[in-house]
Design a protein around this motif. Sequence first.
Motif, PDB file in Angstrom:
ATOM      1  N   MET A 176      82.318  88.674  98.129  1.00 17.85           N
ATOM      2  CA  MET A 176      81.378  89.705  98.589  1.00 17.85           C
ATOM      3  C   MET A 176      80.315  89.096  99.497  1.00 17.85           C
ATOM      4  O   MET A 176      79.938  89.675 100.518  1.00 17.85           O
ATOM      5  N   LYS A 177      79.813  87.925  99.124  1.00 13.81           N
ATOM      6  CA  LYS A 177      78.807  87.255  99.948  1.00 13.81           C
ATOM      7  C   LYS A 177      79.389  86.825 101.285  1.00 13.81           C
ATOM      8  O   LYS A 177      78.713  86.953 102.333  1.00 13.81           O
ATOM      9  N   LEU A 178      80.633  86.332 101.294  1.00 12.12           N
ATOM     10  CA  LEU A 178      81.259  85.941 102.556  1.00 12.12           C
ATOM     11  C   LEU A 178      81.418  87.148 103.485  1.00 12.12           C
ATOM     12  O   LEU A 178      81.248  87.032 104.706  1.00 12.12           O
ATOM     13  N   ILE A 179      81.743  88.300 102.914  1.00  8.50           N
ATOM     14  CA  ILE A 179      81.858  89.517 103.736  1.00  8.50           C
ATOM     15  C   ILE A 179      80.513  89.865 104.343  1.00  8.50           C
ATOM     16  O   ILE A 179      80.415  90.218 105.529  1.00  8.50           O
ATOM     17  N   LEU A 180      79.443  89.755 103.554  1.00 10.23           N
ATOM     18  CA  LEU A 180      78.105  90.070 104.077  1.00 10.23           C
ATOM     19  C   LEU A 180      77.640  89.058 105.112  1.00 10.23           C
ATOM     20  O   LEU A 180      76.750  89.365 105.917  1.00 10.23           O
ATOM     21  N   LEU A 181      78.228  87.850 105.101  1.00 11.56           N
ATOM     22  CA  LEU A 181      77.849  86.826 106.082  1.00 11.56           C
ATOM     23  C   LEU A 181      78.625  86.931 107.380  1.00 11.56           C
ATOM     24  O   LEU A 181      78.303  86.218 108.347  1.00 11.56           O
ATOM     25  N   LEU A 182      79.646  87.787 107.428  1.00  9.15           N
ATOM     26  CA  LEU A 182      80.361  87.995 108.686  1.00  9.15           C
ATOM     27  C   LEU A 182      79.390  88.471 109.751  1.00  9.15           C
ATOM     28  O   LEU A 182      78.530  89.314 109.483  1.00  9.15           O
ATOM     29  N   PRO A 183      79.490  87.944 110.980  1.00 11.08           N
ATOM     30  CA  PRO A 183      78.485  88.275 112.009  1.00 11.08           C
ATOM     31  C   PRO A 183      78.261  89.772 112.200  1.00 11.08           C
ATOM     32  O   PRO A 183      77.118  90.228 112.276  1.00 11.08           O
ATOM     33  N   CYS A 184      79.337  90.543 112.268  1.00 15.30           N
ATOM     34  CA  CYS A 184      79.172  91.976 112.502  1.00 15.30           C
ATOM     35  C   CYS A 184      78.494  92.660 111.324  1.00 15.30           C
ATOM     36  O   CYS A 184      77.620  93.526 111.493  1.00 15.30           O
ATOM     37  N   VAL A 185      78.860  92.267 110.080  1.00 18.83           N
ATOM     38  CA  VAL A 185      78.262  92.879 108.890  1.00 18.83           C
ATOM     39  C   VAL A 185      76.829  92.403 108.709  1.00 18.83           C
ATOM     40  O   VAL A 185      75.923  93.200 108.422  1.00 18.83           O
ATOM     41  N   ASN A 186      76.591  91.114 108.881  1.00 18.26           N
ATOM     42  CA  ASN A 186      75.259  90.553 108.704  1.00 18.26           C
ATOM     43  C   ASN A 186      74.270  91.159 109.689  1.00 18.26           C
ATOM     44  O   ASN A 186      73.117  91.474 109.332  1.00 18.26           O
ATOM     45  N   LYS A 187      74.694  91.354 110.914  1.00 18.82           N
ATOM     46  CA  LYS A 187      73.818  91.952 111.925  1.00 18.82           C
ATOM     47  C   LYS A 187      73.479  93.388 111.568  1.00 18.82           C
ATOM     48  O   LYS A 187      72.334  93.843 111.727  1.00 18.82           O
ATOM     49  N   TYR A 188      74.459  94.118 111.051  1.00 15.68           N
ATOM     50  CA  TYR A 188      74.237  95.517 110.694  1.00 15.68           C
ATOM     51  C   TYR A 188      73.278  95.636 109.506  1.00 15.68           C
ATOM     52  O   TYR A 188      72.350  96.457 109.519  1.00 15.68           O
ATOM     53  N   VAL A 189      73.473  94.797 108.481  1.00 19.71           N
ATOM     54  CA  VAL A 189      72.590  94.831 107.316  1.00 19.71           C
ATOM     55  C   VAL A 189      71.180  94.401 107.701  1.00 19.71           C
ATOM     56  O   VAL A 189      70.185  94.996 107.244  1.00 19.71           O
ATOM     57  N   SER A 190      71.056  93.374 108.528  1.00 23.89           N
ATOM     58  CA  SER A 190      69.732  92.907 108.962  1.00 23.89           C
ATOM     59  C   SER A 190      68.999  93.999 109.724  1.00 23.89           C
ATOM     60  O   SER A 190      67.780  94.177 109.565  1.00 23.89           O
ATOM     61  N   LYS A 191      69.742  94.745 110.541  1.00 27.72           N
ATOM     62  CA  LYS A 191      69.120  95.821 111.305  1.00 27.72           C
ATOM     63  C   LYS A 191      68.607  96.918 110.377  1.00 27.72           C
ATOM     64  O   LYS A 191      67.518  97.467 110.580  1.00 27.72           O
ATOM     65  N   ILE A 192      69.365  97.231 109.333  1.00 32.33           N
ATOM     66  CA  ILE A 192      68.930  98.243 108.365  1.00 32.33           C
ATOM     67  C   ILE A 192      67.696  97.768 107.613  1.00 32.33           C
ATOM     68  O   ILE A 192      66.735  98.520 107.406  1.00 32.33           O
ATOM     69  N   ARG A 193      67.676  96.505 107.210  1.00 28.89           N
ATOM     70  CA  ARG A 193      66.552  95.984 106.448  1.00 28.89           C
ATOM     71  C   ARG A 193      65.304  95.808 107.280  1.00 28.89           C
ATOM     72  O   ARG A 193      64.211  95.627 106.734  1.00 28.89           O
ATOM     73  N   LYS A 194      65.441  95.851 108.604  1.00 26.15           N
ATOM     74  CA  LYS A 194      64.265  95.808 109.486  1.00 26.15           C
ATOM     75  C   LYS A 194      63.714  97.200 109.771  1.00 26.15           C
ATOM     76  O   LYS A 194      62.727  97.325 110.490  1.00 26.15           O
ATOM     77  N   GLY A 195      64.367  98.230 109.226  1.00 26.58           N
ATOM     78  CA  GLY A 195      63.829  99.579 109.385  1.00 26.58           C
ATOM     79  C   GLY A 195      64.708 100.550 110.131  1.00 26.58           C
ATOM     80  O   GLY A 195      64.398 101.747 110.196  1.00 26.58           O
ATOM     81  N   TRP A 196      65.816 100.085 110.712  1.00 27.10           N
ATOM     82  CA  TRP A 196      66.691 100.994 111.463  1.00 27.10           C
ATOM     83  C   TRP A 196      67.432 101.911 110.491  1.00 27.10           C
ATOM     84  O   TRP A 196      67.804 101.506 109.393  1.00 27.10           O
ATOM     85  N   GLU A 197      67.633 103.170 110.885  1.00 27.50           N
ATOM     86  CA  GLU A 197      68.355 104.134 110.068  1.00 27.50           C
ATOM     87  C   GLU A 197      69.491 104.734 110.883  1.00 27.50           C
ATOM     88  O   GLU A 197      69.318 105.078 112.054  1.00 27.50           O
ATOM     89  N   ARG A 198      70.647 104.866 110.208  1.00 28.73           N
ATOM     90  CA  ARG A 198      71.823 105.377 110.909  1.00 28.73           C
ATOM     91  C   ARG A 198      71.655 106.841 111.288  1.00 28.73           C
ATOM     92  O   ARG A 198      71.997 107.263 112.377  1.00 28.73           O
TER      93      ARG A 198
END
Length: 518
Positions: free
Chosen positions: A443-465
């Motif tokens: 699960m952690k490796l999946i979250l570290l994938l560049p595309c997934v990590n970038k998406y999660v980081s963007k959400i945690r910075k305040g972006w909303e889909r």
Amino acid sequence: MACCQQIIGEPNPPEVVMEGEDKESAKRVGIIGTGNFGRALAKRLIFSGYDVIIGSRRPEYRQLSEYDECLCDVRLTTITECVRMCNVVFISVHVENFNDTFSPLGELFADKIVIDVSNRENISGKVSNSEYLMTFLPKAKIVKAFNIISAYVMENDIAGGSRKVFVAGNDVTARDVVCNIARDMGFAPVDFGGLASARRIEAFVLRLFPGWKVPIFFTFAIFNLWCLYITYIYFIDRTAYRWDQIFVKVLNKPLCMTAITLMALTYMPGCIAGFLQMVYGTKNKRFPKWMDYWLKSRKQLGIICFILVFAHVLISILLMSSTYYSSWFQSTAITIPGNLTTDLHLPMKTWMIWKGEAACLVGIIAFIFLCLLATTTLPSVGDSLNWREWRFVQSTLGYTVLFLSICHVMIMGVPGWVKNGFPKTFGSITFLCLILPVTVFIMKLILLLPCVNKYVSKIRKGWERNNHPCLPHSRCKDSKCFGDEYVALKLGGIRNECGCSEGSMSTNLRTPTCDCVV
């Protein structure tokens, strides 16, 4: 504490002197109550440079020098005279006596700083003792403080226990005065804000290891499940050990299996939280209650895991021999030629093979990293780390420990898996205890994938889909989005569809109507 002992605290900030009082009167404090805590408080204040006056309901029957010669020069007077002479008064009286003691003295305490040090006997009360005291002294500046300090700690610097003083009161200046007194006495004040926080401060004393009960119960449940399975495998299904080995050799197995399971459970909620935020498309939606509690219990789970691993290491060192770990050592034999009979072969173990050395090396590295990880949970160490350092230790180093633990178990288990084949592999304890840790690591490796990590980081910075479902001009379709029937929205002065302005709108999620909230 000896009478001649000087209590030295931290460097003090400038004293806060109340309006209308000189510096000499600012150092004069009163204490109402001559019990154990009141006397200990008086001694501490005297050694801190304060002029102490003690008030009692029956001063003619009290002789402080009989209890402690350090108090022989302390002035003992009536409550009325003590309050008139002091602008800061400590209330060291049981809550049961508040009514009889203070109901006739309400006007006398006007504009006085009153420090309530009392505690409750149960945690169920909805009103704190300080709020109850305010009903008798409505014109006083009530401050809750010093209730979490015991009388023994108050008069003994080498005693164990917290040196923090939680301070709560509605008057900011009064809180500052009490904080300065606490610093003068060698304590560390913590400002809790308004007097309503006194409920939390009083409840703090009554709690017994809050947040630990469920993790400990959960640990015992996991440990017992592994014990039952190991008993079935090694004593019922096949006889691999003797019953007299159950105290150390057999016990070591459920210890290490429970430890690696708890380690996986410590990091699993963080991974699940990342996936939930991707599903929600926002960081502003609250997690389910069970998930929220799980996230808050990670520290307790991690500490319990460290304790179990430490016990596993000690037991493994005790058992480290070819007798207990025969598969870790080379096998050889001494042959004695026979003259009249056949040769006599004496099997023995010599050097440790790659399996034993690799398992030991990986286990030692993992344990060292785990010790570093556990050290950062100490407040004195954690407070010295910045946010980036804290994240590196708790996340990067933590997942490194999890990975090394997986490798440690696989080194010991893979040779047996290959030898026994897949049917028996699925039932081995090394395979079963790795299912959860490997799942978490994937699960952690999946979250570290560049595309997934970038998406999660963007959400945690305040972006909303998508637009948030509870905006001012749209009703929330799911009445459980915030776990409440009403959703309060700060509108910053703009008028909304309900006609509310300069305040908040409370939108009823079950009906199309709404109410304005001042």
